[in-house]
Design a protein around this motif. Structure first.
Motif, PDB file in Angstrom:
ATOM      1  N   GLY A   9       7.425  -9.632  -3.745  1.00 59.71           N
ATOM      2  CA  GLY A   9       9.186  -9.388  -3.209  1.00 59.71           C
ATOM      3  C   GLY A   9       9.323  -9.901  -1.999  1.00 59.71           C
ATOM      4  O   GLY A   9       8.959 -11.075  -2.189  1.00 59.71           O
ATOM      5  N   LYS A  10      10.158  -9.162  -1.308  1.00 61.59           N
ATOM      6  CA  LYS A  10      10.717  -9.501   0.240  1.00 61.59           C
ATOM      7  C   LYS A  10      10.137  -9.280   0.936  1.00 61.59           C
ATOM      8  O   LYS A  10      10.547  -8.288   1.134  1.00 61.59           O
ATOM      9  N   LEU A  11       9.495 -10.243   1.600  1.00 65.73           N
ATOM     10  CA  LEU A  11       8.304  -9.847   3.487  1.00 65.73           C
ATOM     11  C   LEU A  11       9.541  -9.337   4.383  1.00 65.73           C
ATOM     12  O   LEU A  11      10.500  -9.639   4.980  1.00 65.73           O
ATOM     13  N   PHE A  46       7.760  -4.864   3.125  1.00 71.29           N
ATOM     14  CA  PHE A  46       8.470  -5.182   2.166  1.00 71.29           C
ATOM     15  C   PHE A  46       9.669  -4.374   1.804  1.00 71.29           C
ATOM     16  O   PHE A  46       9.408  -3.842   2.070  1.00 71.29           O
ATOM     17  N   THR A  47      11.228  -5.829   1.940  1.00 68.58           N
ATOM     18  CA  THR A  47      12.450  -4.985   2.184  1.00 68.58           C
ATOM     19  C   THR A  47      12.727  -4.584   0.735  1.00 68.58           C
ATOM     20  O   THR A  47      13.866  -3.616   0.181  1.00 68.58           O
ATOM     21  N   VAL A  48      11.806  -5.300  -0.483  1.00 71.17           N
ATOM     22  CA  VAL A  48      12.045  -5.465  -1.543  1.00 71.17           C
ATOM     23  C   VAL A  48      10.655  -5.036  -2.465  1.00 71.17           C
ATOM     24  O   VAL A  48      10.191  -6.400  -1.173  1.00 71.17           O
ATOM     25  N   VAL A  49      10.699  -4.534  -3.151  1.00 65.89           N
ATOM     26  CA  VAL A  49       8.699  -4.398  -4.002  1.00 65.89           C
ATOM     27  C   VAL A  49       9.725  -4.916  -5.410  1.00 65.89           C
ATOM     28  O   VAL A  49      10.255  -3.829  -6.211  1.00 65.89           O
ATOM     29  N   LYS A  50       9.653  -6.026  -6.643  1.00 63.86           N
ATOM     30  CA  LYS A  50      10.217  -5.751  -7.808  1.00 63.86           C
ATOM     31  C   LYS A  50       9.225  -5.519  -8.516  1.00 63.86           C
ATOM     32  O   LYS A  50       9.001  -5.404  -9.968  1.00 63.86           O
ATOM     33  N   ASP A  51       7.228  -6.241  -8.375  1.00 63.30           N
ATOM     34  CA  ASP A  51       6.099  -5.911  -9.509  1.00 63.30           C
ATOM     35  C   ASP A  51       5.709  -5.275  -8.150  1.00 63.30           C
ATOM     36  O   ASP A  51       5.658  -6.033  -6.937  1.00 63.30           O
ATOM     37  N   ARG A  52       4.244  -4.488  -8.417  1.00 67.36           N
ATOM     38  CA  ARG A  52       2.697  -4.366  -7.529  1.00 67.36           C
ATOM     39  C   ARG A  52       1.885  -4.109  -8.869  1.00 67.36           C
ATOM     40  O   ARG A  52       2.265  -3.054  -9.703  1.00 67.36           O
ATOM     41  N   GLN A  53       1.066  -4.625  -8.770  1.00 66.80           N
ATOM     42  CA  GLN A  53      -0.685  -4.625  -9.005  1.00 66.80           C
ATOM     43  C   GLN A  53      -1.580  -4.313  -7.610  1.00 66.80           C
ATOM     44  O   GLN A  53      -1.185  -4.604  -6.638  1.00 66.80           O
ATOM     45  N   VAL A  54      -2.432  -2.942  -8.654  1.00 64.61           N
ATOM     46  CA  VAL A  54      -3.432  -2.947  -6.778  1.00 64.61           C
ATOM     47  C   VAL A  54      -4.833  -2.821  -7.984  1.00 64.61           C
ATOM     48  O   VAL A  54      -5.248  -2.627  -9.147  1.00 64.61           O
ATOM     49  N   VAL A  55      -5.598  -3.939  -6.949  1.00 64.33           N
ATOM     50  CA  VAL A  55      -7.095  -3.807  -7.846  1.00 64.33           C
ATOM     51  C   VAL A  55      -8.235  -3.501  -6.215  1.00 64.33           C
ATOM     52  O   VAL A  55      -8.060  -3.817  -5.608  1.00 64.33           O
TER      53      VAL A  55
END
Length: 500
Positions: free
Chosen positions: A348-350, A420-429
Motif C-alpha cells: 500500500g501507500k505510506l 497507510f492511506t491505501v492498503v491493497k493487501d496485508r499479511q500478519v506473522v
C-alpha cells in the motif's frame, strides 16, 4: 629437531592413531535431530561431514524447513519474514551460499533513505544518493561516535572470527560461556553481563548516540532497548554497517539446501518425549513423536531408538513441549523466555503526512524508532525474495510498495490506517522470534547429558543466523568428539570462571 616440535609431532601422530583406531572399533551412531531451522540444518550438514556417509540422521520437523527463516506472499510476490540480512563477514553463511550455488539477491543502490523517528519527528535522516553526504551528516549529529562505532565493530568482529579457526581445528565447547571465552576471552563473557547502554558508555559513546542510533538498531533487530546485554546489542549495531546481503529466493533456501546435502531422513513428527534407556556403558535414547495418519488424519504416536539426540529448537515455554524422562539426575535448567514479535507486511501507500512529510516521494523508506513507547519498532520498504529481470523498485509514494512493519503486538486496524492511506493487501506473522534479553544475562549449556545436546542455547549470547550456524557446528563437534572419545578436543584450555 627441536624437542618441543618433536613433542607436538608425536602428540599429533598419537591423536591421529587414536582417531583411526576409534573409527575402526566403533560404528557410526544413529542420530536424531529435532528441528529444521538454520541451526538444525547446519548441524546436519556438519554431522554428515564429520561422521561420513554411513551415519544415519533422522530430522524431525512438523512445520516447514527453515524455522524462523521464512517467506510470506503479498500481492503476487514473496517477501522475507524472519531473519532478513547477513553481514559481509558472516563466513559460514557466505560459504554455504557459495557451496550450494545460491546467489546474492540483487540490490538497488541509492533507493534507500533511512530515518530515526521519535514519535513526533525525524531526529536524523540519510540521503540515499550520497555516502559522503551521509557520513558528513552522521559526524555532524554524533561527532566522532560513528568513527568510534566502526572501530568497536572491527575489534569485535576480529575477535569473533577466532571461532572459525577453532572449529576448523575440531575444538568444541560444552557451554555458551566456554565458547564465548574461546572467541574473545573474558571480554565477550562480560559483554553478556552488562547492558548495551553501560557498555557503550564505558567505550566513550555519547548519550545522544546511545539513545538514538543504538536504540534504533536494537529495536529494529530485536524489538528491545539499550537495556539488552552488550553482546546482542553489538550484534545489532553490526547491522548498521554497509555490505549487508540476502540470498536470492529467500534466506530459507540455505537450510533447505543444507538438509538436502546432508541427506537426512525428514520426518514430519512432533517430538514430545525423550527417554534414557540405560546410562552405564553407552546411553541409548528412546524418542517418541506424534504424526498425522495420512488416511484418517488422526495423530499417531511412534517411537524410535537413537545413540545421539540433538535438540535444535528452543526448549522454552511456548516454543517446545518435549519432556525428558528416566535420567538419573535433573537435566540443566533452560531459563528465560522468548520475545514476541509481530510482522505486518502491507502492500500500500505510506501516509507520509503522519511522519510530517508533505510530499510522499520524500518519505524515508527505512524508518527506525528511538522511543520504546511508539507502537511499532520499524517500517521498511521491501523487495521480493526473487527479483525479476524487468523489476524496477517502487518508491514510498506508490500504492504497490510493500512494507514490513515490526511491532511487539498486533497493530489495530486504526493504527494501520494511520500509517497507510491505501492498503491493497496485508499479511500478519505473529511469533516468538528472539530471546527476551535481561541483565544479568544467563548463558546455557550445549550438553544436556552424554549423547544429548542442545543447539539453541547459543541464542542467549545473541540470536542471529551466523550464531545459530556456529552453535550447530559446535554441537556436531561435541557429538563427534564424545562418540570417538576425543576428550582433549572438548573445552581445550578450559576457562576459570564463576557460574553465571
Amino acid at each position: 629437531m627441536d624437542w618441543n616440535l618433536r613433542c607436538v609431532l608425536l602428540g599429533t601422530i598419537l591423536m591421529y592413531v587414536h582417531v583411526v583406531q576409534a573409527k575402526v572399533d566403533k560404528s557410526p551412531p544413529t542420530i536424531a535431530v529435532v528441528g529444521a531451522g538454520i541451526g538444525g540444518a547446519s548441524l546436519a550438514y556438519y554431522l554428515r561431514k564429520l561422521f561420513g556417509n554411513d551415519v544415519s540422521i533422522d530430522m524431525y520437523e512438523p512445520h516447514h524447513v527453515g524455522g524462523r527463516l521464512a517467506t510470506v506472499k503479498v500481492g503476487a510476490a514473496e517477501f522475507t519474514s524472519g531473519g532478513a540480512v547477513l553481514h559481509a563477514r558472516n563466513r559460514y553463511m557466505a560459504k554455504f551460499a557459495e557451496e550450494l550455488g545460491l546467489k546474492h539477491k540483487k540490490t538497488f543502490p541509492g533507493t534507500t533513505r533511512s530515518a530515526l523517528y521519535n514519535g513526533q519527528e525525524f531526529v536524523f535522516t540519510t540521503e540515499s544518493a550520497s555516502r559522503l553526504l551521509n557520513f558528513a551528516k552522521l559526524l555532524w549529529r554524533y561527532g566522532l561516535d560513528y568513527v568510534r562505532l566502526n572501530k568497536l565493530i572491527e575489534r569485535t568482529m576480529t575477535d569473533f572470527e577466532n571461532i572459525y579457526s577453532l572449529q576448523d581445528a575440531g575444538n568444541a565447547y560444552s557451554s555458551v560461556e566456554e565458547l564465548l571465552h574461546a572467541m574473545g576471552g573474558a571480554k565477550f563473557v562480560n559483554m553478556t553481563q552488562m547492558s548495551t547502554k553501560e557498555g557503550l558508555e564505558e567505550e566513550g559513546f555519547s548519550t545522544r548516540f546511545i539513545d538514538e542510533l543504538a536504540m534504533a538498531a536494537i529495536r529494529k533487530i530485536y524489538g528491545q532497548t539499550v537495556d539488552v546485554p552488550f553482546f546482542p546489542g553489538a550484534t545489532s549495531l553490526v547491522g548498521t554497517q554497509p555490505g549487508l546481503w540476502t540470498v536470492d529466493g529467500g534466506n530459507k533456501r540455505v537450510p533447505m539446501e543444507l538438509i538436502n546435502t546432508a541427506k537426512v531422513k525428514l520426518i514430519p513428527g512432533v517430538v514430545h518425549k525423550v527417554t534414557l534407556k540405560n546410562s552405564k556403558d553407552q546411553p541409548k535414547f528412546l524418542l517418541q513423536y506424534r504424526l498425522k495418519d495420512p488416511n484418517d488424519n488422526q495423530m499417531l504416536t511412534e517411537q524410535k531408538e537413537y545413540d545421539i539426540v540433538i535438540v535444535a529448537t528452543p526448549l522454552h515455554e511456548g516454543k517446545s513441549n518435549i519432556t525428558f524422562t528416566d535420567f538419573p539426575t535433573p537435566l540443566p535448567q533452560i531459563r528465560g523466555r522468548f520475545h514476541r514479535t509481530v510482522e505486518t507486511i502491507v502492500q500500500g501507500k505510506l501516509n507520509a503526512e503522519y511522519f510530517g512529510v508533505s510530499d510522499p516521494k520524500d518519505a524515508p523508506t527505512n524508518i527506525m524508532t528511538v522511543n520504546a513507547n511508539i507502537p511499532f519498532n520499524s517500517i521498511a520498504i521491501q523487495t521480493p525474495v526473487s527479483i525479476p529481470n524487468d523489476y524496477s523498485p517502487v518508491g514510498p509514494e506508490s500504492e504497490d510498495a510493500v512494507w514490513k512493519v515490526a511491532s511487539q503486538r498486533p497493530l489495530a486496524d486504526s493504527e494501520i490506517r494511520q500509517l497507510f492511506t491505501v492498503v491493497k493487501d496485508r499479511q500478519v506473522v505473529d511469533w516468538l522470534a528472539y530471546p527476551h534479553y535481561t541483565i544479568p544475562g544467563h548463558l546455557g549449556t550445549f550438553v544436556l547429558h552424554n549423547g544429548l545436546y542442545y543447539v539453541n542455547g547459543i541464542e542467549w549470547a545473541a540470536s542471529a543466523m551466523e550464531m545459530s550456524v556456529i552453535g550447530g557446528r559446535n554441537v556436531a563437534l561435541l557429538s563427534y568428539n564424545w562418540w570417538y572419545g576425543l576428550d582433549a578436543k572438548v573445552d581445550p584450555g578450559k576457562s576459570t570462571k564463576t557460574e553465571l
